[in-house]
Design a protein around this motif. Structure first.
Motif, PDB file in Angstrom:
ATOM      1  N   GLN A 275       0.852  -1.184   0.000  1.00  8.79           N
ATOM      2  CA  GLN A 275       0.000   0.000   0.000  1.00  8.79           C
ATOM      3  C   GLN A 275       0.896   1.244   0.000  1.00  8.79           C
ATOM      4  O   GLN A 275       2.096   1.145   0.254  1.00  8.79           O
TER       5      GLN A 275
ATOM      6  N   GLU B 292      -0.938  17.262  -4.425  1.00  4.58           N
ATOM      7  CA  GLU B 292      -2.033  16.323  -4.716  1.00  4.58           C
ATOM      8  C   GLU B 292      -2.540  16.462  -6.144  1.00  4.58           C
ATOM      9  O   GLU B 292      -2.774  15.454  -6.834  1.00  4.58           O
TER      10      GLU B 292
ATOM     11  N   LYS C 273      -2.304  13.396  -8.949  1.00  4.53           N
ATOM     12  CA  LYS C 273      -3.489  12.860  -9.628  1.00  4.53           C
ATOM     13  C   LYS C 273      -3.390  13.059 -11.140  1.00  4.53           C
ATOM     14  O   LYS C 273      -3.771  12.167 -11.917  1.00  4.53           O
TER      15      LYS C 273
ATOM     16  N   HIS D 147      -5.546   4.691 -12.020  1.00  6.50           N
ATOM     17  CA  HIS D 147      -6.819   5.231 -11.547  1.00  6.50           C
ATOM     18  C   HIS D 147      -6.882   5.096 -10.026  1.00  6.50           C
ATOM     19  O   HIS D 147      -7.307   4.065  -9.484  1.00  6.50           O
ATOM     20  N   LEU D 148      -6.445   6.140  -9.355  1.00  2.00           N
ATOM     21  CA  LEU D 148      -6.329   6.094  -7.897  1.00  2.00           C
ATOM     22  C   LEU D 148      -7.670   5.848  -7.219  1.00  2.00           C
ATOM     23  O   LEU D 148      -7.716   5.296  -6.108  1.00  2.00           O
ATOM     24  N   SER D 149      -8.757   6.248  -7.873  1.00  2.00           N
ATOM     25  CA  SER D 149     -10.088   6.041  -7.282  1.00  2.00           C
ATOM     26  C   SER D 149     -10.409   4.560  -7.106  1.00  2.00           C
ATOM     27  O   SER D 149     -11.262   4.196  -6.285  1.00  2.00           O
ATOM     28  N   ASN D 150      -9.701   3.710  -7.846  1.00  2.00           N
ATOM     29  CA  ASN D 150      -9.916   2.267  -7.724  1.00  2.00           C
ATOM     30  C   ASN D 150      -9.175   1.661  -6.536  1.00  2.00           C
ATOM     31  O   ASN D 150      -9.360   0.478  -6.227  1.00  2.00           O
ATOM     32  N   TYR D 151      -8.324   2.482  -5.903  1.00  2.00           N
ATOM     33  CA  TYR D 151      -7.466   1.957  -4.825  1.00  2.00           C
ATOM     34  C   TYR D 151      -7.598   2.801  -3.552  1.00  2.00           C
ATOM     35  O   TYR D 151      -6.623   3.050  -2.860  1.00  2.00           O
ATOM     36  N   LYS D 152      -8.812   3.225  -3.236  1.00  3.45           N
ATOM     37  CA  LYS D 152      -9.020   4.106  -2.091  1.00  3.45           C
ATOM     38  C   LYS D 152      -8.576   3.483  -0.774  1.00  3.45           C
ATOM     39  O   LYS D 152      -8.161   4.197   0.149  1.00  3.45           O
ATOM     40  N   GLU D 153      -8.651   2.159  -0.676  1.00  2.00           N
ATOM     41  CA  GLU D 153      -8.250   1.499   0.564  1.00  2.00           C
ATOM     42  C   GLU D 153      -6.750   1.235   0.627  1.00  2.00           C
ATOM     43  O   GLU D 153      -6.213   0.885   1.677  1.00  2.00           O
ATOM     44  N   LYS D 154      -6.064   1.407  -0.495  1.00  2.00           N
ATOM     45  CA  LYS D 154      -4.636   1.085  -0.549  1.00  2.00           C
ATOM     46  C   LYS D 154      -3.740   2.287  -0.800  1.00  2.00           C
ATOM     47  O   LYS D 154      -2.518   2.175  -0.690  1.00  2.00           O
TER      48      LYS D 154
ATOM     49  N   SER E 186      -3.309   6.582  -0.061  1.00  2.00           N
ATOM     50  CA  SER E 186      -3.730   7.872   0.475  1.00  2.00           C
ATOM     51  C   SER E 186      -2.743   8.934   0.021  1.00  2.00           C
ATOM     52  O   SER E 186      -1.575   8.624  -0.254  1.00  2.00           O
TER      53      SER E 186
END
Length: 308
Positions: A43, A50, A54, A63-70, A72
């Motif tokens: 992660q 920022e 992006k 596509h960072l939106s696909n990895y919101k849990e991994k 920040s």
């Protein structure tokens, strides 16, 4: 362990590691992040501008939106603030590994050495590189090629200990250390031979543990059993070294670049001796090399310092 690709397979089994990247808007670094996320390697905490992070990520198809849990992002624009925030995250156990992005090495190391929130342990920092050399049966470790210019005896002891820990993390339980010098005989006029002989004796007396050391050994006798036999050198290390201890940064750096540019070796490298692994990438490093270094850093993480 086999080659460096096997290292990545092993690293995937150590789940949950978070990598703090100082100034992560670099395209090459984000390519590494993209592959690491796709392969579920680790992660990330991305520190930097920022908007630019992006923007660059979108440009390379990350596509960072696909990895919101991994993933920040911690926004910062000043390079000093970026370095300090990246290091603080590791120091405060919000991350496990520090990785240099598009930022000067000196800025990162200044933050690492900060007395309040840095990653110092009281030991010297040293550079340890693991090479996969074509047509060679095993990985070989080289130290120190980038940090300590002319290490004295005590510093060499620590450099060896750091490299031994790396070796053990990749499955070499009792690594064989060749203390390199131009010749095999001790010569009082040649400090590298004196240091090598002392290190060898210290290991034999138990002052340096968890390894076998022999030296002085010239490079050929350290890596070639045929050369060692021809010169009448009989030891467990000669011709079969796992770790090559360079006597100075000039020797280490020349060997490092020779392995890559002449032997087409693959490499993983990190800075040891801190509270956590540090990856100091170079602009000349390939994405593959950066991924190998990331895998190596994951393998060396200390589970005792992980977040509760």
């Amino acid at each position: 362990m086999g080659g460096l690709d096997q290292l990545k397979i092993a690293a995937k089994k150590k789940e949950g590691n978070i990598v703090s990247i100082a100034n992560a808007q670099d395209e090459g670094i984000l390519q590494v992040v993209k592959i690491a996320l796709e392969e579920n390697l680790c992660q990330f905490l991305l520190v930097g501008n920022e908007e630019k992070i992006k923007e660059t990520a979108n440009r390379i198809g990350l596509h960072l939106s696909n990895y919101k849990e991994k993933v920040s992002i911690q926004h910062a624009t000043d390079l000093t603030a970026i370095a300090h925030s990246s290091v603080k995250a590791v120091s405060q156990k919000q991350a496990d590994i520090l990785m240099k992005g598009n930022i000067a090495t000196k800025d990162v190391l200044q933050a690492v050495l900060n007395k309040e929130y840095g990653l110092r342990t009281g030991k010297i920092l040293s550079h340890t590189a693991v090479f996969e050399v074509p047509n060679q049966e095993k990985l070989v470790i080289l130290t120190d090629a980038a940090m300590n210019i002319a290490p004295d005896m005590q510093q060499k002891v620590t450099i060896v200990e750091n490299a031994v820990q790396v070796a053990q993390s990749i499955g070499i339980e009792v690594p064989k250390v060749a203390a390199l010098a131009p010749v095999e005989k001790v010569n009082p006029s040649m400090q590298s031979t004196m240091d090598a002989a002392i290190l060898t004796q210290m290991q034999r007396r138990g002052q340096i543990k968890n390894c076998l050391i022999d030296g002085p050994l010239a490079f050929d006798n350290a890596v070639s059993k045929r050369a060692a036999v021809q010169k009448g050198i009989s030891s467990e290390v000669a011709g079969d070294a796992d770790i090559l201890l360079a006597p100075s940064i000039e020797v280490g750096n020349a060997l490092y670049k020779s392995f890559i540019y002449y032997a087409q070796a693959k490499v993983a490298a990190l800075i040891c001796g801190a509270k956590a692994p540090i990856i100091l990438t170079s602009r000349a490093d390939t994405v593959e090399s950066k991924l190998h270094s990331l895998s190596l850093a994951i393998m060396t993480t200390n589970s005792n310092r992980r977040r509760s």
